[in-house]
Design an enzyme around this catalytic site. Structure first.
Site, mmCIF file in Angstrom:
data_model
loop_
_atom_site.group_PDB
_atom_site.id
_atom_site.type_symbol
_atom_site.label_atom_id
_atom_site.label_comp_id
_atom_site.label_asym_id
_atom_site.label_seq_id
_atom_site.Cartn_x
_atom_site.Cartn_y
_atom_site.Cartn_z
ATOM 1 N N ARG A 127 0.364 -9.325 -7.034
ATOM 2 C CA ARG A 127 1.036 -8.248 -6.321
ATOM 3 C C ARG A 127 1.905 -7.484 -7.310
ATOM 4 N NH1 ARG A 127 -2.284 -8.355 -3.102
ATOM 5 N NH2 ARG A 127 -2.171 -8.574 -0.823
ATOM 6 N N GLU A 163 1.457 1.928 -5.080
ATOM 7 C CA GLU A 163 0.014 2.163 -5.048
ATOM 8 C C GLU A 163 -0.321 3.237 -4.026
ATOM 9 O OE1 GLU A 163 -2.040 -1.549 -4.479
ATOM 10 O OE2 GLU A 163 -1.209 -2.451 -6.281
ATOM 11 N N HIS A 176 -6.650 -1.537 -7.901
ATOM 12 C CA HIS A 176 -6.574 -2.678 -6.977
ATOM 13 C C HIS A 176 -7.973 -3.024 -6.444
ATOM 14 C CE1 HIS A 176 -3.630 -4.890 -4.086
ATOM 15 N NE2 HIS A 176 -4.677 -5.638 -4.367
#
Length: 324
Positions: free
Chosen positions: A237, A266, A285
């Site tokens: 994370r 993000e 991601h």
């Protein structure tokens, strides 16, 4: 009469049909206030909630008084207020098992791509810079027989250790809340404190969930303890790492390079210094982002919701004690 559920994510046709065979499904694009207001009756009656990425907090739960289970198409659940769910005895289901191998592949991809500068030199080839024999300015560094430090030895850490140990003859160091006997027996992994791991590892791979304890766990102090030749990898994370401290460590040469699949914000801001650094591999991601795994995650989430609303929270439940 079938229970009602809210679906806020697209599903493959066969999985949607499976969901609809068990529930009355209301499909919505998101969980915004506008959407909730437009479907107020459906939200107030829904016993189940299925989707991903959206914030599920106490304010939303007030709009869903009949909710009994929420199922996320992800392993991470930091966008859910677990305490608020637990207080109302609402089960939170996630998909921790089906993405393990794929995320471990992504981590190994980051290790290899960053070490060998694969993206950077590929772009140089496309730009026409390969005009003869390559020199040291094209070279990367070896991966085989280098020491890999894994921060967080869960399912994904174990799968990464398997790849590194058997595929690349890498000694494994790890730091976790407890000793992991399987990692030690199968891969000769050595448990150590975080400072030792940082000082001795050639690659530092962080695979941690985001909690109050792990927020900014890796910061300026930790980067100072790494080798100047160290390559830092994060696919857990983003906020586990102090991104400003990472940028400073890369700019100053305190560490050699970084391979990143997650970020504090993000999508990554277009003006982030990380985007201009040749010694950074930045991915959007993609940890679990393959066709096969995303399908399996969605299927798992559907099954999780079916099981939870049938009273079975024996598998994949984040808060089983709160709902029993």
């Amino acid at each position: 009469m079938k229970p009602s559920v809210i679906l806020y994510k697209s599903l493959p046709d066969d999985l949607l049909a499976r969901l609809e065979s068990h529930f009355n499904v209301t499909r919505v694009p998101d969980l915004s206030p506008e959407t909730i207001e437009a479907h107020a009756s459906a939200f107030s009656e829904a016993q189940g909630l299925l989707g991903s990425s959206e914030k599920v907090d106490a304010a939303l739960l007030e709009k869903m008084p009949a909710l009994r289970a929420a199922s996320t198409v992800s392993v991470g659940y930091d966008n859910f207020d677990v305490d608020a769910l637990s207080a109302k005895k609402i089960a939170l289901m996630h998909t921790p098992t089906v993405l393990t191998e794929t995320v471990a592949d992504t981590l190994m991809t980051l290790v290899l791509t960053t070490a060998r500068r694969a993206l950077e030199v590929a772009e140089r080839v496309k730009a026409g810079e390969w005009t003869g024999s390559i020199g040291p300015d094209w070279f990367g560094c070896d991966v085989h027989h280098k020491t890999l430090g894994i921060v967080g030895m869960g399912r994904i850490g174990l799968a990464l250790a398997q790849r590194a140990h058997f595929g690349f003859n890498m000694p494994i160091l790890y730091n976790a809340r407890r000793h992991h006997s399987e990692a030690e027996e199968r891969f000769n992994a050595r448990y150590c404190d975080l400072d030792t791991l940082l000082a001795e590892s050639d690659f530092v791979c962080v695979i941690l969930p985001l909690t109050d304890e792990t927020h900014h766990m890796i910061g300026a102090e930790q980067f100072r303890k790494m080798k100047k030749s160290a390559i830092f990898i994060n696919a857990g994370r983003g906020p586990v790492v102090d991104e400003n401290a990472l940028i400073a460590a890369l700019q100053s040469g305190e560490i050699h390079a970084a391979g990143l699949d997650v970020f504090e914000q993000e999508p990554l801001s277009k003006d982030s210094p990380l985007l201009t650094m040749k010694n950074v591999v930045a991915l959007p991601h993609i940890g679990s982002a393959t066709h096969e795994t995303r399908y399996n995650m969605a299927a798992c989430a559907v099954d999780n919701l079916i099981n939870a609303l049938n009273g079975d929270v024996s598998q994949n439940c984040v808060n089983p004690k709160a709902v029993k």
